[in-house]
Each structure stands twice: as structure tokens, then as C-alpha cells.
Design a protein around this motif. Structure first.
Motif, PDB file in Angstrom:
ATOM      1  N   ALA A  91       0.822  -1.207   0.000  1.00  0.00           N
ATOM      2  CA  ALA A  91       0.000   0.000   0.000  1.00  0.00           C
ATOM      3  C   ALA A  91       0.856   1.257   0.000  1.00  0.00           C
ATOM      4  CB  ALA A  91      -0.917  -0.005   1.211  1.00  0.00           C
ATOM      5  N   GLY A  92       0.275   2.301  -0.550  1.00  0.00           N
ATOM      6  CA  GLY A  92       0.959   3.583  -0.590  1.00  0.00           C
ATOM      7  C   GLY A  92       0.462   4.423  -1.740  1.00  0.00           C
ATOM      8  N   VAL A  93       1.091   5.556  -1.920  1.00  0.00           N
ATOM      9  CA  VAL A  93       0.801   6.380  -3.080  1.00  0.00           C
ATOM     10  C   VAL A  93       1.794   6.002  -4.174  1.00  0.00           C
ATOM     11  CG1 VAL A  93       0.615   8.703  -4.009  1.00  0.00           C
ATOM     12  CG2 VAL A  93      -0.047   8.252  -1.633  1.00  0.00           C
ATOM     13  N   TYR A  94       1.261   5.656  -5.333  1.00  0.00           N
ATOM     14  CA  TYR A  94       2.097   5.235  -6.451  1.00  0.00           C
ATOM     15  C   TYR A  94       2.210   6.389  -7.443  1.00  0.00           C
ATOM     16  CZ  TYR A  94       2.339   0.393  -4.964  1.00  0.00           C
ATOM     17  OH  TYR A  94       2.621  -0.758  -4.272  1.00  0.00           O
ATOM     18  N   TYR A  95       3.440   6.659  -7.837  1.00  0.00           N
ATOM     19  CA  TYR A  95       3.722   7.749  -8.751  1.00  0.00           C
ATOM     20  C   TYR A  95       4.342   7.211 -10.040  1.00  0.00           C
ATOM     21  CZ  TYR A  95       3.350  10.699  -4.586  1.00  0.00           C
ATOM     22  OH  TYR A  95       2.913  11.332  -3.439  1.00  0.00           O
ATOM     23  N   CYS A  96       3.900   7.753 -11.137  1.00  0.00           N
ATOM     24  CA  CYS A  96       4.523   7.514 -12.418  1.00  0.00           C
ATOM     25  C   CYS A  96       5.528   8.629 -12.671  1.00  0.00           C
ATOM     26  CB  CYS A  96       3.449   7.507 -13.514  1.00  0.00           C
ATOM     27  SG  CYS A  96       4.051   7.315 -15.186  1.00  0.00           S
ATOM     28  N   ALA A  97       6.677   8.277 -13.210  1.00  0.00           N
ATOM     29  CA  ALA A  97       7.702   9.288 -13.452  1.00  0.00           C
ATOM     30  C   ALA A  97       8.405   9.012 -14.777  1.00  0.00           C
ATOM     31  CB  ALA A  97       8.710   9.288 -12.314  1.00  0.00           C
ATOM     32  N   ALA A  98       8.977  10.076 -15.325  1.00  0.00           N
ATOM     33  CA  ALA A  98       9.687   9.969 -16.600  1.00  0.00           C
ATOM     34  C   ALA A  98      11.047  10.635 -16.502  1.00  0.00           C
ATOM     35  CB  ALA A  98       8.859  10.624 -17.719  1.00  0.00           C
ATOM     36  N   ARG A  99      12.010  10.007 -17.121  1.00  0.00           N
ATOM     37  CA  ARG A  99      13.343  10.588 -17.205  1.00  0.00           C
ATOM     38  C   ARG A  99      13.660  10.807 -18.679  1.00  0.00           C
ATOM     39  NH1 ARG A  99      18.230   7.086 -15.098  1.00  0.00           N
ATOM     40  NH2 ARG A  99      18.734   6.771 -17.289  1.00  0.00           N
ATOM     41  N   ARG A 100      13.750  12.055 -19.049  1.00  0.00           N
ATOM     42  CA  ARG A 100      13.982  12.357 -20.447  1.00  0.00           C
ATOM     43  C   ARG A 100      15.426  12.047 -20.836  1.00  0.00           C
ATOM     44  NH1 ARG A 100      11.791  18.361 -20.632  1.00  0.00           N
ATOM     45  NH2 ARG A 100      12.529  18.285 -18.477  1.00  0.00           N
ATOM     46  N   TRP A 101      15.627  11.824 -22.114  1.00  0.00           N
ATOM     47  CA  TRP A 101      16.969  11.555 -22.620  1.00  0.00           C
ATOM     48  C   TRP A 101      17.922  12.678 -22.202  1.00  0.00           C
ATOM     49  CZ3 TRP A 101      17.806   6.872 -24.151  1.00  0.00           C
ATOM     50  CH2 TRP A 101      16.819   6.154 -24.816  1.00  0.00           C
ATOM     51  N   GLY A 102      19.089  12.265 -21.727  1.00  0.00           N
ATOM     52  CA  GLY A 102      20.098  13.225 -21.331  1.00  0.00           C
ATOM     53  C   GLY A 102      19.988  13.710 -19.902  1.00  0.00           C
ATOM     54  N   ARG A 103      18.924  13.302 -19.227  1.00  0.00           N
ATOM     55  CA  ARG A 103      18.760  13.692 -17.822  1.00  0.00           C
ATOM     56  C   ARG A 103      19.261  12.568 -16.925  1.00  0.00           C
ATOM     57  NH1 ARG A 103      15.579  18.379 -17.470  1.00  0.00           N
ATOM     58  NH2 ARG A 103      15.611  19.267 -19.575  1.00  0.00           N
ATOM     59  N   SER A 104      19.814  12.930 -15.793  1.00  0.00           N
ATOM     60  CA  SER A 104      20.390  11.944 -14.892  1.00  0.00           C
ATOM     61  C   SER A 104      19.407  11.458 -13.834  1.00  0.00           C
ATOM     62  CB  SER A 104      21.623  12.519 -14.202  1.00  0.00           C
ATOM     63  OG  SER A 104      21.263  13.670 -13.453  1.00  0.00           O
ATOM     64  N   ALA A 105      18.254  12.083 -13.772  1.00  0.00           N
ATOM     65  CA  ALA A 105      17.261  11.698 -12.770  1.00  0.00           C
ATOM     66  C   ALA A 105      15.868  11.844 -13.368  1.00  0.00           C
ATOM     67  CB  ALA A 105      17.401  12.566 -11.523  1.00  0.00           C
ATOM     68  N   TYR A 106      14.905  11.229 -12.707  1.00  0.00           N
ATOM     69  CA  TYR A 106      13.520  11.398 -13.127  1.00  0.00           C
ATOM     70  C   TYR A 106      13.114  12.847 -12.877  1.00  0.00           C
ATOM     71  CZ  TYR A 106      13.146   6.427 -13.840  1.00  0.00           C
ATOM     72  OH  TYR A 106      13.320   5.161 -14.324  1.00  0.00           O
ATOM     73  N   ASP A 107      12.717  13.502 -13.931  1.00  0.00           N
ATOM     74  CA  ASP A 107      12.488  14.938 -13.837  1.00  0.00           C
ATOM     75  C   ASP A 107      11.043  15.342 -14.064  1.00  0.00           C
ATOM     76  OD1 ASP A 107      13.523  16.049 -17.165  1.00  0.00           O
ATOM     77  OD2 ASP A 107      12.795  14.101 -16.492  1.00  0.00           O
ATOM     78  N   ASN A 108      10.185  14.348 -14.242  1.00  0.00           N
ATOM     79  CA  ASN A 108       8.765  14.647 -14.394  1.00  0.00           C
ATOM     80  C   ASN A 108       7.939  13.605 -13.667  1.00  0.00           C
ATOM     81  OD1 ASN A 108       8.384  16.954 -16.568  1.00  0.00           O
ATOM     82  ND2 ASN A 108      10.119  15.698 -17.182  1.00  0.00           N
ATOM     83  N   TRP A 109       6.946  14.086 -12.919  1.00  0.00           N
ATOM     84  CA  TRP A 109       6.182  13.208 -12.043  1.00  0.00           C
ATOM     85  C   TRP A 109       4.687  13.450 -12.201  1.00  0.00           C
ATOM     86  CZ3 TRP A 109       8.647   9.769  -8.694  1.00  0.00           C
ATOM     87  CH2 TRP A 109      10.049   9.897  -8.632  1.00  0.00           C
ATOM     88  N   GLY A 110       3.938  12.360 -12.027  1.00  0.00           N
ATOM     89  CA  GLY A 110       2.498  12.489 -11.948  1.00  0.00           C
ATOM     90  C   GLY A 110       2.082  12.900 -10.548  1.00  0.00           C
TER      91      GLY A 110
END
Length: 119
Positions: A91-110
């Protein structure tokens, strides 16, 4: 900015299955190198659950190997997380995330979707 919208969370009994879906804005879907599902349980830090690359390579945290499955549908611009045999500690809050090309970390989150598992 990448726009991601999660859906599919809810209350489920232990042992049952649930599928989370993440809709990704069409104009940027192809610019993403990795998608991931993360979860945050009450009182705990956010953790990575599963990731998938644009070429389909997947990774899972040890506790969900064989239980969860991440996939992406390039035609529908969606990323899904199939969760089977759910346990209360999933259980918990589930987040979708995206890491764009050239980025070192996930930089976009739902915004996240709540998953509650009753015992």
C-alpha cells in the motif's frame, strides 16, 4: 515539461490484483528514456518499484520481483504497472515518473494514485 496522469488506484483485498496506468502526453512520449513507478508508504521515503526503458528493458525492486510487471504501450502513450497478489505492505501512493533523454534523474512526475490493501 512532461505531463503524466496516473489512474487505477483504489482499495483492494490482500491477494487480489490491480493495474495502474499512466497516460503520457503524446508530444513528449518519445523524448523519454525511462519510465518508472515509485511508491511512498506512510512514514516512509519514496522508493522505486519498477522501471522500463524505451527499448523495453525492465528493472524491479527485490520485493516485487515476480509479483509486479511494468509495461508500456507506444501506440497509446501509456505505461502500466500490473500488481498481483497484493499485500498490505504494498500500500501507498504510487507515482509515475519519466526521465527524459540526457537527464540523470527522473524529472517529471504524476500526481500519484493511492493504493490501499486490506488484510
Amino acid at each position: 515539461q512532461v505531463r503524466l496522469v496516473e489512474s487505477g488506484g483504489g482499495l483492494v483485498q490482500a491477494g487480489r490484483s490491480l493495474t495502474l496506468s499512466c497516460a503520457v502526453a503524446e508530444d513528449i512520449f518519445q523524448g523519454v528514456g525511462w519510465f518508472g513507478w515509485f511508491r511512498q508508504a506512510p512514514g516512509k521515503s519514496r522508493e522505486s518499484v519498477a522501471t522500463i526503458s524505451q527499448i523495453g528493458r525492465t528493472t524491479y525492486t527485490d520485493t516485487v520481483v515476480g509479483q509486479f510487471s511494468i509495461s508500456q504501450d507506444n501506440a497509446k502513450n501509456t505505461v502500466s504497472l500490473q500488481m498481483n497478489s497484493l499485500r498490505p505492505d504494498d500500500a501507498g501512493v504510487y507515482y509515475c515518473a519519466a526521465r527524459r533523454w540526457g537527464r540523470s534523474a527522473y524529472d517529471n512526475w504524476g500526481q500519484g494514485t493511492q493504493v490501499t490493501v486490506s488484510s
